[in-house]
Scaffold this motif. Structure first.
Motif, mmCIF file in Angstrom:
data_model
loop_
_atom_site.group_PDB
_atom_site.id
_atom_site.type_symbol
_atom_site.label_atom_id
_atom_site.label_comp_id
_atom_site.label_asym_id
_atom_site.label_seq_id
_atom_site.Cartn_x
_atom_site.Cartn_y
_atom_site.Cartn_z
ATOM 1 N N MET A 190 0.874 -1.150 0.022
ATOM 2 C CA MET A 190 -0.025 0.102 -0.042
ATOM 3 C C MET A 190 0.792 1.476 -0.089
ATOM 4 O O MET A 190 1.729 1.416 0.777
ATOM 5 N N ARG A 191 0.577 2.281 -0.833
ATOM 6 C CA ARG A 191 1.238 3.421 -1.040
ATOM 7 C C ARG A 191 0.186 4.626 -1.142
ATOM 8 O O ARG A 191 -0.525 4.595 -1.990
ATOM 9 N N LEU A 192 0.112 5.320 -0.105
ATOM 10 C CA LEU A 192 -0.801 6.443 -0.199
ATOM 11 C C LEU A 192 -0.279 7.579 -0.892
ATOM 12 O O LEU A 192 0.903 7.688 -1.392
ATOM 13 N N PRO A 193 -1.035 8.566 -1.406
ATOM 14 C CA PRO A 193 -0.724 9.512 -2.224
ATOM 15 C C PRO A 193 0.118 10.733 -1.406
ATOM 16 O O PRO A 193 0.012 10.702 -0.322
ATOM 17 N N LYS A 194 1.288 10.929 -2.127
ATOM 18 C CA LYS A 194 2.299 12.047 -1.348
ATOM 19 C C LYS A 194 1.471 13.206 -0.993
ATOM 20 O O LYS A 194 1.862 13.842 0.137
ATOM 21 N N ALA A 195 0.519 13.357 -1.417
ATOM 22 C CA ALA A 195 -0.536 14.598 -0.972
ATOM 23 C C ALA A 195 -0.794 14.582 0.387
ATOM 24 O O ALA A 195 -0.756 15.543 1.133
ATOM 25 N N VAL A 196 -0.923 13.289 1.108
ATOM 26 C CA VAL A 196 -1.094 13.130 2.244
ATOM 27 C C VAL A 196 -0.116 13.563 3.352
ATOM 28 O O VAL A 196 -0.445 14.429 4.272
ATOM 29 N N LEU A 197 1.143 13.625 2.833
ATOM 30 C CA LEU A 197 2.305 14.051 3.513
ATOM 31 C C LEU A 197 2.039 15.611 3.763
ATOM 32 O O LEU A 197 2.396 16.309 4.550
ATOM 33 N N LEU A 207 -1.330 7.843 8.093
ATOM 34 C CA LEU A 207 -0.007 7.777 8.315
ATOM 35 C C LEU A 207 0.243 6.606 9.140
ATOM 36 O O LEU A 207 1.421 5.730 8.884
ATOM 37 N N VAL A 208 -0.420 6.230 10.131
ATOM 38 C CA VAL A 208 -0.071 4.853 10.940
ATOM 39 C C VAL A 208 -0.334 3.544 10.092
ATOM 40 O O VAL A 208 0.587 2.792 10.182
ATOM 41 N N LEU A 209 -1.314 3.429 9.171
ATOM 42 C CA LEU A 209 -1.597 2.586 8.252
ATOM 43 C C LEU A 209 -0.397 2.562 7.276
ATOM 44 O O LEU A 209 0.188 1.518 6.865
ATOM 45 N N GLN A 210 0.057 3.685 6.761
ATOM 46 C CA GLN A 210 1.410 3.704 5.991
ATOM 47 C C GLN A 210 2.578 3.179 6.616
ATOM 48 O O GLN A 210 3.140 2.378 5.904
ATOM 49 N N GLY A 211 2.604 3.700 8.008
ATOM 50 C CA GLY A 211 3.792 3.017 8.647
ATOM 51 C C GLY A 211 3.702 1.507 9.001
ATOM 52 O O GLY A 211 4.801 0.733 8.725
ATOM 53 N N LEU A 212 2.747 0.974 9.162
ATOM 54 C CA LEU A 212 2.386 -0.512 9.468
ATOM 55 C C LEU A 212 2.389 -1.337 8.116
ATOM 56 O O LEU A 212 3.147 -2.209 7.982
ATOM 57 N N SER A 213 2.129 -0.426 7.083
ATOM 58 C CA SER A 213 2.527 -1.233 5.707
ATOM 59 C C SER A 213 3.841 -1.304 5.467
ATOM 60 O O SER A 213 4.225 -2.382 4.867
ATOM 61 N N LEU A 214 4.666 -0.450 5.686
ATOM 62 C CA LEU A 214 6.175 -0.511 5.587
ATOM 63 C C LEU A 214 6.764 -1.579 6.366
ATOM 64 O O LEU A 214 7.667 -2.288 5.969
ATOM 65 N N ILE A 215 6.377 -1.519 7.681
ATOM 66 C CA ILE A 215 6.891 -2.672 8.526
ATOM 67 C C ILE A 215 6.513 -4.083 7.981
ATOM 68 O O ILE A 215 7.331 -4.927 7.846
ATOM 69 N N TYR A 216 5.334 -4.055 7.483
ATOM 70 C CA TYR A 216 4.934 -5.333 6.933
ATOM 71 C C TYR A 216 5.726 -5.843 5.607
ATOM 72 O O TYR A 216 6.103 -6.887 5.215
ATOM 73 N N ILE A 261 5.520 8.750 7.500
ATOM 74 C CA ILE A 261 6.172 10.088 6.875
ATOM 75 C C ILE A 261 7.335 9.627 6.178
ATOM 76 O O ILE A 261 7.509 10.231 4.977
ATOM 77 N N LEU A 262 8.115 8.844 6.728
ATOM 78 C CA LEU A 262 9.511 8.580 5.939
ATOM 79 C C LEU A 262 9.068 7.709 4.826
ATOM 80 O O LEU A 262 9.944 7.774 3.649
ATOM 81 N N ASP A 263 8.124 6.692 4.878
ATOM 82 C CA ASP A 263 7.753 5.864 3.909
ATOM 83 C C ASP A 263 7.354 6.972 2.331
ATOM 84 O O ASP A 263 7.625 6.424 1.202
ATOM 85 N N LEU A 264 6.442 7.970 2.839
ATOM 86 C CA LEU A 264 5.969 8.656 1.783
ATOM 87 C C LEU A 264 6.982 9.662 1.409
ATOM 88 O O LEU A 264 6.941 10.020 0.052
ATOM 89 N N GLY A 265 7.954 10.249 2.254
ATOM 90 C CA GLY A 265 9.023 11.184 1.715
ATOM 91 C C GLY A 265 10.285 10.703 1.172
ATOM 92 O O GLY A 265 10.811 11.237 0.364
ATOM 93 N N PHE A 266 10.473 9.446 1.518
ATOM 94 C CA PHE A 266 11.683 8.671 0.944
ATOM 95 C C PHE A 266 11.590 7.397 0.194
ATOM 96 O O PHE A 266 10.491 6.696 0.790
#
Length: 313
Positions: free
Chosen positions: A212-219, A255-264, A296-301
């Motif tokens: 899962m990757r949210l749009p960067k607009a969320v950041l 952002l919590v969901l995005q962070g959890l997605s990166l951990i997964y 935030i790090l996952d969306l930014g980098f």
């Protein structure tokens, strides 16, 4: 042509009957009401996935009318929401839309339906559901405080802190309702799509949660809200404060969901045991700030490419 018309009418009548039964069970039968509630949109969704939109809306409206004869006015708001969910799910499947579109359209439709029903109850019946709910919460909390005082001879929180807490909860209602609606919608879609697949309906597939990757607009939205809070510091209770508070809550959740997605993603990349993913999901609640930072790090980098590169080496 007559055979097709007869088949459509028979199928519609059957779906209306099933929908009415589901609504009646959800409204009157305590033990299995939860199951009936989750699958109440299924008959309308099945019909809507096979036939055109106008016929589906007609079947949904007739389903609401038949529900009225069973439960009266109290059951109508309930029936309207679930018939709308069924129509939107089926329509999206008939048009072969993606699951993201399916989730967003169903969630937005549910929010709009709920908002219309809330305004009607407020204007016509002078019943404020949200205020009554908050009043019940305050009374329940007050009773728990009184019980605590009788047992421990001390109050866990003073009255001013309690009032401030409930005032904040009231201001967060828009975001809370939005998150709750989309969460319930996701559960309903996840449970009903496999059933529709068994009935011969083509079902789209979600990408794996780890991808899962949210749009960067969320950041950018998060940074704007954060800047307003830091540099403008809206007065508590003001319109800008309420807007920022609600946007912050929704953005934190995303952002919590995005962070959890990166951990997964990292756990899957390294072939870690599945129980670690379950542990990560549980830890996301108490450590939400940490997961927001990861999101935030996952969306930014491009962290995922770095992880892939290290694994390939």
């Amino acid at each position: 042509m007559p055979n097709n018309q007869t088949k459509r009418l028979a199928h519609g009548a059957m779906m209306i009957a099933l929908f009415t039964i589901f609504i009646a069970i959800a409204f009157y039968v305590p033990i299995i009401s939860l199951v009936a509630t989750l699958f109440a949109p299924l008959p309308i969704a099945w019909y809507s996935a096979k036939y055109d939109r106008s016929s589906s809306i007609l079947v949904a409206l007739i389903g609401c009318i038949t529900s009225f004869f069973i439960g009266g006015l109290l059951i109508i708001p309930f029936a309207l929401i679930y018939s709308a969910i069924g129509v939107v799910i089926g329509d999206a499947l008939r048009l072969k839309r993606s699951k993201v579109y399916l989730l967003m359209s169903t969630g937005v439709t549910t929010l709009i339906t709920f908002a219309i029903e809330y305004v009607i109850s407020l204007k016509l019946f002078e019943v404020d559901i949200i205020k009554e709910f908050m009043t019940i919460m305050r009374e329940s909390y007050q009773k728990s405080i009184e019980l605590s005082q009788s047992l421990n001879a001390q109050s866990p929180l003073d009255e001013q802190t309690v009032n401030r807490m409930f005032d904040t909860l009231e201001m967060m209602i828009p975001a809370t309702v939005t998150i709750a609606v989309f969460s319930i919608t996701f559960i309903i879609i996840s449970l009903n799509l496999p059933m529709l697949k068994r009935f011969g309906i083509n079902i789209p597939k979600f990408r794996a949660f780890e991808n899962m990757r949210l749009p960067k607009a969320v950041l950018w939205y998060y940074l704007i809200v954060l800047s307003i809070n830091l540099f403008i510091s809206p007065e508590i209770g003001s319109t800008l404060y309420v807007i920022c508070l609600n946007f912050s809550l929704v953005l934190w959740m995303l952002l919590v969901l995005q962070g959890l997605s990166l951990i997964y993603f990292i756990l899957s990349a390294y072939g870690s045991p599945k129980f670690l993913k379950v542990l990560a999901a549980f830890m996301a609640i108490p450590l939400y700030s940490f997961f927001v930072l990861i999101g935030i790090l996952d969306l930014g980098f491009d962290i995922r490419s770095i992880v892939k590169g290290k694994i390939q080496k």
